[in-house]
Design a protein around this motif. Structure first.
Motif, PDB file in Angstrom:
ATOM      1  N   VAL A 142       0.163   2.269   4.522  1.00 49.43           N
ATOM      2  CA  VAL A 142       1.598   2.221   3.913  1.00 49.43           C
ATOM      3  C   VAL A 142       2.143   1.310   4.795  1.00 49.43           C
ATOM      4  O   VAL A 142       2.610   0.466   4.162  1.00 49.43           O
ATOM      5  N   GLU A 143       2.374   1.996   6.038  1.00 49.24           N
ATOM      6  CA  GLU A 143       3.198   0.812   6.895  1.00 49.24           C
ATOM      7  C   GLU A 143       2.681  -0.019   7.501  1.00 49.24           C
ATOM      8  O   GLU A 143       3.480  -1.324   6.974  1.00 49.24           O
ATOM      9  N   GLN A 144       0.909  -0.251   7.130  1.00 50.32           N
ATOM     10  CA  GLN A 144       0.519  -1.491   7.343  1.00 50.32           C
ATOM     11  C   GLN A 144       0.406  -2.503   6.382  1.00 50.32           C
ATOM     12  O   GLN A 144       1.099  -3.836   6.517  1.00 50.32           O
ATOM     13  N   LEU A 145       1.138  -1.884   4.806  1.00 54.35           N
ATOM     14  CA  LEU A 145       0.615  -3.059   3.831  1.00 54.35           C
ATOM     15  C   LEU A 145       2.060  -3.584   3.884  1.00 54.35           C
ATOM     16  O   LEU A 145       2.060  -4.606   3.000  1.00 54.35           O
ATOM     17  N   GLN A 146       3.385  -3.021   4.370  1.00 53.95           N
ATOM     18  CA  GLN A 146       4.173  -3.583   4.044  1.00 53.95           C
ATOM     19  C   GLN A 146       4.334  -4.141   5.266  1.00 53.95           C
ATOM     20  O   GLN A 146       5.216  -5.239   4.590  1.00 53.95           O
ATOM     21  N   THR A 147       3.445  -4.094   6.574  1.00 51.11           N
ATOM     22  CA  THR A 147       4.095  -5.424   6.989  1.00 51.11           C
ATOM     23  C   THR A 147       3.048  -6.811   6.840  1.00 51.11           C
ATOM     24  O   THR A 147       3.592  -7.247   7.922  1.00 51.11           O
TER      25      THR A 147
END
Length: 148
Positions: A142-147
């Motif tokens: 989810v951190e990667q999806l947010q960036t």
């Protein structure tokens, strides 16, 4: 009556994004395998709807594999997902596993609950450790999806 054990963590992401990580094959393959195990996309089938089937193969570092199967029982985006899960496809229905997502300050509280069934205390502890590894990788997804 089922005897559930639970794991609860807060992820710094909207629950829609966490639900997406749980239910989209390209994200599921990342966290279900964790960093230590590969879940090849071509072994993954996810029909995320009530009555839909789930199948995945974990390729273990030692060359062995685990075949997983189950079905989706409840799908209520983005707050709840209930499925069965077994590593003995064809032999049993599988144990209920529940994913509950609640909006909280700073993100989403993810609670995973599983029926203890006939697990020993050691098996419960190992399963909890496995779920915590899953959540670590869900957090990275989810951190990667947010960036992006």
């Amino acid at each position: 009556m089922a005897d559930y054990f639970t794991i609860t963590r807060t992820l710094r992401a909207p629950r829609e994004l966490v639900f997406e990580a749980l239910t989209k094959p390209e994200h599921f393959a990342v966290w279900f395998g964790t960093a230590a195990v590969e879940v090849p996309q071509d072994t993954l089938t996810m029909d995320v709807r009530p009555g839909g089937a789930f199948r995945a193969v974990m390729q273990l570092p030692d060359g062995n594999r685990i075949d997983w199967a189950g079905s989706y029982v409840e799908v209520d985006p983005p707050s709840h997902l209930a499925m069965t899960l077994t590593d003995q496809p064809g032999d049993e229905v599988g144990l209920p596993v529940l994913f509950d997502l609640e909006e909280v300050d700073g993100g989403t509280q993810l609670t995973i609950s599983q029926d203890r069934s006939d697990f020993t205390d050691e098996q419960v502890a190992a399963t909890i450790a496995g779920y915590n590894a899953f959540i670590d990788d869900i957090e990275r997804v989810v951190e990667q999806l947010q960036t992006t």
